[in-house]
Design an enzyme around this catalytic site. Sequence first.
Site, PDB file in Angstrom:
ATOM      1  N   SER A 139       0.866  -1.188   0.000  1.00  0.00           N
ATOM      2  CA  SER A 139       0.000   0.000   0.000  1.00  0.00           C
ATOM      3  C   SER A 139       0.900   1.235   0.000  1.00  0.00           C
ATOM      4  O   SER A 139       2.089   1.127   0.339  1.00  0.00           O
ATOM      5  CB  SER A 139      -0.828  -0.025   1.291  1.00  0.00           C
ATOM      6  OG  SER A 139      -1.514   1.178   1.473  1.00  0.00           O
ATOM      7  N   TYR A 152      -2.071  -0.833  11.016  1.00  0.00           N
ATOM      8  CA  TYR A 152      -2.138  -1.217   9.601  1.00  0.00           C
ATOM      9  C   TYR A 152      -0.848  -0.830   8.874  1.00  0.00           C
ATOM     10  O   TYR A 152      -0.237  -1.641   8.175  1.00  0.00           O
ATOM     11  CB  TYR A 152      -3.349  -0.543   8.950  1.00  0.00           C
ATOM     12  CG  TYR A 152      -3.480  -0.794   7.464  1.00  0.00           C
ATOM     13  CD1 TYR A 152      -3.813  -2.053   6.986  1.00  0.00           C
ATOM     14  CD2 TYR A 152      -3.261   0.230   6.537  1.00  0.00           C
ATOM     15  CE1 TYR A 152      -3.935  -2.288   5.616  1.00  0.00           C
ATOM     16  CE2 TYR A 152      -3.382   0.004   5.169  1.00  0.00           C
ATOM     17  CZ  TYR A 152      -3.717  -1.258   4.717  1.00  0.00           C
ATOM     18  OH  TYR A 152      -3.821  -1.496   3.362  1.00  0.00           O
TER      19      TYR A 152
HETATM   20  N1  LIG Z   1      -8.888  -0.653  -0.757  1.00  0.00           N
HETATM   21  C1  LIG Z   1      -7.833   0.129  -0.604  1.00  0.00           C
HETATM   22  O1  LIG Z   1      -7.950   1.387  -0.609  1.00  0.00           O
HETATM   23  C2  LIG Z   1      -6.439  -0.467  -0.482  1.00  0.00           C
HETATM   24  C3  LIG Z   1      -5.335   0.387  -0.621  1.00  0.00           C
HETATM   25  C4  LIG Z   1      -4.054  -0.118  -0.504  1.00  0.00           C
HETATM   26  C5  LIG Z   1      -3.870  -1.472  -0.250  1.00  0.00           C
HETATM   27  N2  LIG Z   1      -4.939  -2.292  -0.111  1.00  0.00           N
HETATM   28  C6  LIG Z   1      -4.667  -3.720   0.174  1.00  0.00           C
HETATM   29  O2  LIG Z   1      -5.296  -4.519  -0.790  1.00  0.00           O
HETATM   30  C7  LIG Z   1      -5.584  -5.805  -0.244  1.00  0.00           C
HETATM   31  C8  LIG Z   1      -7.008  -6.191  -0.609  1.00  0.00           C
HETATM   32  O3  LIG Z   1      -7.909  -5.253  -0.045  1.00  0.00           O
HETATM   33  P1  LIG Z   1      -9.270  -4.808  -0.787  1.00  0.00           P
HETATM   34  O4  LIG Z   1      -9.255  -3.333  -0.859  1.00  0.00           O
HETATM   35  O5  LIG Z   1      -9.478  -5.602  -2.015  1.00  0.00           O
HETATM   36  O6  LIG Z   1     -10.345  -5.170   0.346  1.00  0.00           O
HETATM   37  P2  LIG Z   1     -11.462  -6.305   0.430  1.00  0.00           P
HETATM   38  O7  LIG Z   1     -12.396  -6.196  -0.708  1.00  0.00           O
HETATM   39  O8  LIG Z   1     -12.000  -6.231   1.824  1.00  0.00           O
HETATM   40  O9  LIG Z   1     -10.628  -7.660   0.249  1.00  0.00           O
HETATM   41  C9  LIG Z   1      -9.876  -8.214   1.284  1.00  0.00           C
HETATM   42  C10 LIG Z   1      -9.853  -9.707   1.078  1.00  0.00           C
HETATM   43  O10 LIG Z   1      -9.031 -10.293   2.101  1.00  0.00           O
HETATM   44  C11 LIG Z   1      -9.736 -11.410   2.600  1.00  0.00           C
HETATM   45  N3  LIG Z   1      -9.293 -11.824   3.913  1.00  0.00           N
HETATM   46  C12 LIG Z   1      -9.324 -11.142   5.089  1.00  0.00           C
HETATM   47  N4  LIG Z   1      -8.850 -11.937   6.073  1.00  0.00           N
HETATM   48  C13 LIG Z   1      -8.505 -13.115   5.509  1.00  0.00           C
HETATM   49  C14 LIG Z   1      -7.959 -14.344   5.993  1.00  0.00           C
HETATM   50  N5  LIG Z   1      -7.686 -14.525   7.270  1.00  0.00           N
HETATM   51  N6  LIG Z   1      -7.712 -15.348   5.102  1.00  0.00           N
HETATM   52  C15 LIG Z   1      -7.996 -15.191   3.790  1.00  0.00           C
HETATM   53  N7  LIG Z   1      -8.550 -14.078   3.278  1.00  0.00           N
HETATM   54  C16 LIG Z   1      -8.794 -13.070   4.137  1.00  0.00           C
HETATM   55  C17 LIG Z   1     -11.192 -10.989   2.588  1.00  0.00           C
HETATM   56  O11 LIG Z   1     -12.008 -12.138   2.724  1.00  0.00           O
HETATM   57  P3  LIG Z   1     -13.481 -12.100   3.378  1.00  0.00           P
HETATM   58  O12 LIG Z   1     -14.416 -11.739   2.244  1.00  0.00           O
HETATM   59  O13 LIG Z   1     -13.693 -13.489   3.878  1.00  0.00           O
HETATM   60  O14 LIG Z   1     -13.467 -11.065   4.458  1.00  0.00           O
HETATM   61  C18 LIG Z   1     -11.242 -10.354   1.201  1.00  0.00           C
HETATM   62  O15 LIG Z   1     -11.345 -11.324   0.205  1.00  0.00           O
HETATM   63  C19 LIG Z   1      -5.297  -5.693   1.249  1.00  0.00           C
HETATM   64  O16 LIG Z   1      -4.064  -6.305   1.546  1.00  0.00           O
HETATM   65  C20 LIG Z   1      -5.230  -4.205   1.500  1.00  0.00           C
HETATM   66  O17 LIG Z   1      -4.376  -3.880   2.586  1.00  0.00           O
HETATM   67  C21 LIG Z   1      -6.222  -1.830  -0.215  1.00  0.00           C
END
Ligand SMILES: NC(=O)c1ccc[n+]([C@@H]2O[C@H](COP(=O)([O-])OP(=O)(O)OC[C@H]3O[C@@H](n4cnc5c(N)ncnc54)[C@H](OP(=O)(O)O)[C@@H]3O)[C@@H](O)[C@H]2O)c1
Length: 275
Positions: A139, A152
């Site tokens: 990130s 985080y």
């Molecule tokens: N959105 C942003 O602005 C942003 C910015 C920078 C970086 N990121 C990074 O991008 C990545 C994905 O985030 P996203 O934005 O796509 O959010 P998201 O839609 O909430 O996706 C997160 C995913 O991680 C899964 N997860 C959480 N705990 C888990 C576990 N113990 N085992 C396996 N899967 C698990 C969730 O599964 P469930 O459906 O079961 O909860 C979901 O599929 C993260 O690492 C986040 O830090 C996001």
Amino acid sequence: MTQKVAVVTGSSSGIGFETSLVLARNNFHTYATMRNPEKGAKMRTIQSGENLPIEIIQLDVTSDKSVSHAIQSILSRSGRIDVLVNNAGYGLVGAFEELGMDEIKEQYETNFFGVIRVTQAVIPIMKEQKSGLIVNISSGAGRFGYPGGSAYVSTKFALEGLSESMAYELDRFDIKVALVEPGFVRTNFSSVIAKKSQDPDSEYSKMTEKMAERMEVMRQNASSPELVANVVLEAVTSRNPNLRYLAGKDVEQWIEQKKKMSDKEFFNMIKHSLS
Ligand SMILES: NC(=O)c1ccc[n+]([C@@H]2O[C@H](COP(=O)([O-])OP(=O)(O)OC[C@H]3O[C@@H](n4cnc5c(N)ncnc54)[C@H](OP(=O)(O)O)[C@@H]3O)[C@@H](O)[C@H]2O)c1
């Protein structure tokens, strides 16, 4: 030529969901892993509609048993893993002083130890093949901190250090490591607010409120998860991938500013805009 095999964690939604689809559409045999495969209905519909090479597999990054079972089952089905995308994660929000040790440990268990658990299970397979790429979804928060983000942000800083060090060690086996660093992305990214920070009498409640308002504004200009998935694809299809890929105009601007400013100037800029 053998079809390349990709494994993506946290594929039930957001960046992981789109990354699994993009990889499969580009002919990777893709294991879209998720801790709860019941959330895979939409992916199954797209998979069968487009006849994509996707298999959904249960994998909870916080469980040794689940990780080992998933990786062994992928190995016995496909015999190889060319690409691992460590994507699963969530955000714990709250002032550092108010974070419970249990809350911090849980945050690390998913965002950092989860990556370690899956990567250590996959490295021996890539070593045997003498090839592979590990993509860690970090990130902008892996490059600079902000108020309310200590837990985080520190998991993402740890991930950056881990990836950078691992890259030297694995290079001799032709295993590459890449960090993808998104800015704000339009997903349902789950932000868990620390218990004590939910108290309206908290000394930090004004800071948390202002932060939430600013974040909401920034989210309006957020990138799409498809953009991030395409950055992952760029890394995965490159002959010689970079260590770092920024994903999004916002994060490109922040990193540009950070390069130009002293630590003190950058601190003051964040302080005045976010706290
Ligand atoms: N959105 C942003 O602005 C942003 C910015 C920078 C970086 N990121 C990074 O991008 C990545 C994905 O985030 P996203 O934005 O796509 O959010 P998201 O839609 O909430 O996706 C997160 C995913 O991680 C899964 N997860 C959480 N705990 C888990 C576990 N113990 N085992 C396996 N899967 C698990 C969730 O599964 P469930 O459906 O079961 O909860 C979901 O599929 C993260 O690492 C986040 O830090 C996001």
